[in-house]
Design a protein around this motif. Sequence first.
Motif, short mmCIF file in Angstrom:
data_model
loop_
_atom_site.label_atom_id
_atom_site.label_comp_id
_atom_site.label_asym_id
_atom_site.label_seq_id
_atom_site.Cartn_x
_atom_site.Cartn_y
_atom_site.Cartn_z
N VAL A 305 -2.31 -13.92 -1.54
CA VAL A 305 -1.03 -13.23 -1.36
C VAL A 305 -1.22 -11.73 -1.52
O VAL A 305 -2.13 -11.28 -2.21
CB VAL A 305 0.04 -13.73 -2.35
CG1 VAL A 305 0.35 -15.20 -2.13
CG2 VAL A 305 -0.37 -13.48 -3.78
N ASP A 306 -0.37 -10.99 -0.85
CA ASP A 306 -0.34 -9.53 -0.98
C ASP A 306 1.00 -9.12 -1.58
O ASP A 306 2.03 -9.74 -1.30
CB ASP A 306 -0.51 -8.86 0.38
CG ASP A 306 -1.88 -9.12 0.98
OD1 ASP A 306 -2.88 -8.91 0.28
OD2 ASP A 306 -1.94 -9.55 2.15
N GLY A 307 0.96 -8.08 -2.40
CA GLY A 307 2.19 -7.55 -2.96
C GLY A 307 2.78 -6.48 -2.05
O GLY A 307 2.16 -5.45 -1.82
N GLU A 308 3.96 -6.75 -1.51
CA GLU A 308 4.64 -5.79 -0.63
C GLU A 308 5.76 -5.11 -1.41
O GLU A 308 6.70 -5.78 -1.87
CB GLU A 308 5.19 -6.50 0.61
CG GLU A 308 4.09 -7.01 1.53
CD GLU A 308 4.63 -7.48 2.88
OE1 GLU A 308 5.88 -7.51 3.04
OE2 GLU A 308 3.82 -7.82 3.74
N ILE A 309 5.63 -3.80 -1.56
CA ILE A 309 6.59 -3.00 -2.32
C ILE A 309 7.26 -2.03 -1.35
O ILE A 309 6.59 -1.46 -0.48
CB ILE A 309 5.90 -2.23 -3.46
CG1 ILE A 309 4.93 -3.14 -4.22
CG2 ILE A 309 6.94 -1.66 -4.43
CD1 ILE A 309 4.06 -2.42 -5.22
N GLY A 310 8.55 -1.81 -1.50
CA GLY A 310 9.30 -1.00 -0.57
C GLY A 310 8.89 0.47 -0.55
O GLY A 310 8.27 0.98 -1.49
N SER A 311 9.26 1.14 0.52
CA SER A 311 8.87 2.54 0.71
C SER A 311 9.49 3.46 -0.34
O SER A 311 8.91 4.50 -0.67
CB SER A 311 9.29 3.02 2.11
OG SER A 311 10.70 2.89 2.29
N ALA A 312 10.65 3.10 -0.88
CA ALA A 312 11.27 3.94 -1.90
C ALA A 312 10.38 4.04 -3.13
O ALA A 312 10.31 5.10 -3.77
CB ALA A 312 12.65 3.39 -2.27
N PHE A 313 9.71 2.95 -3.47
CA PHE A 313 8.77 3.00 -4.59
C PHE A 313 7.66 3.97 -4.30
O PHE A 313 7.32 4.82 -5.15
CB PHE A 313 8.19 1.62 -4.87
CG PHE A 313 7.01 1.66 -5.82
CD1 PHE A 313 7.21 1.67 -7.19
CD2 PHE A 313 5.70 1.73 -5.35
CE1 PHE A 313 6.13 1.73 -8.08
CE2 PHE A 313 4.62 1.79 -6.22
CZ PHE A 313 4.84 1.80 -7.58
#
Length: 327
Positions: A305-313
Amino acid sequence: MFLEQRINAAWYGRAGWLLLLFPLTLLFRLIARLRRSFIAPQPCGAPVIIVGNITVGGSGKTPAVLALAEFCRHRGYRVGIISRGYGGQAPHYPYLLDVGTEPSIAGDEPCLIARRSGLPVAVSPDRLAAAKLLVEQERCNIIISDDGLQHYRLARDIEILLLDGQRGFGNGFCLPVGPLREPIARASQVDLTIINGGSDTLRGHTMLLVGETAINLSDGERRGLSAWPEAERRIHAVAGIGNPSRFFQALRSKGFLVIEHAFVDHHAFTAADLYFGDQCPVIMTEKDAVKCAQFNVENCWVLPVDGEIGSAFYDEFTILLERLATP
């Protein structure tokens, strides 16, 4: 497992019988406060990013560390990653991993990080020593610490808190009555917060764990979950992580009929743990697979799995990075 299940039920529900240990919780909080007050942080020679939590158990730190390491590498940093190396027994500390290092030497999570990232990874109970090794020997100019929020001897420039969106702060008590390593107030003192899976009640940036392709541990065959044969969708799901239920739920959301096999975090697997007396496929987490690939069990698969974090972060993270020394 029964005792662990009872403790977790109390930690993430009503404290119940654990309230008998409340005097120990008061002592634990006092010790935690004294440690933070009297331990003098020491620099390692490069900026340090701590990715940690204040709860016991898994919160998604490893996918977050990999995502942040890749982001920093693309910005030109020479990234090094440090970890305690829990579960391993290295011949010496600090210990520098290579792609062939076994989990029995350095622990499962550091081995996973080293293999996935290709970056220098060092382990030691003394994270300051591990960080110095990477700075001096590998010329790393930024260090990411997998866990270590409470390792105050290592000076840090950015603190990132990971929280499990399902479990949050549990019952709100510190150990041993609750799952907290430090009081909840500590969460307001970090630079950024990531919520694994998101939450309606916790404040922070959402991280989603995304995995769509399983890999066979014996022959390396890749198979998309959406293309999985209908006749083989009854599976054994194996997870020796902090929150196995998240993995089981993720597989059910992909249409699998899941037979759950939850092991304690960092479980030392044997081949017998993967035999269930039928022909159903076995799917496990990547953290467990680094210990189980050696068994060569037929019809056994790993789901990276990959951790996808939003652009705001990343916008906020970039501002913090720009305050550090340039790469």
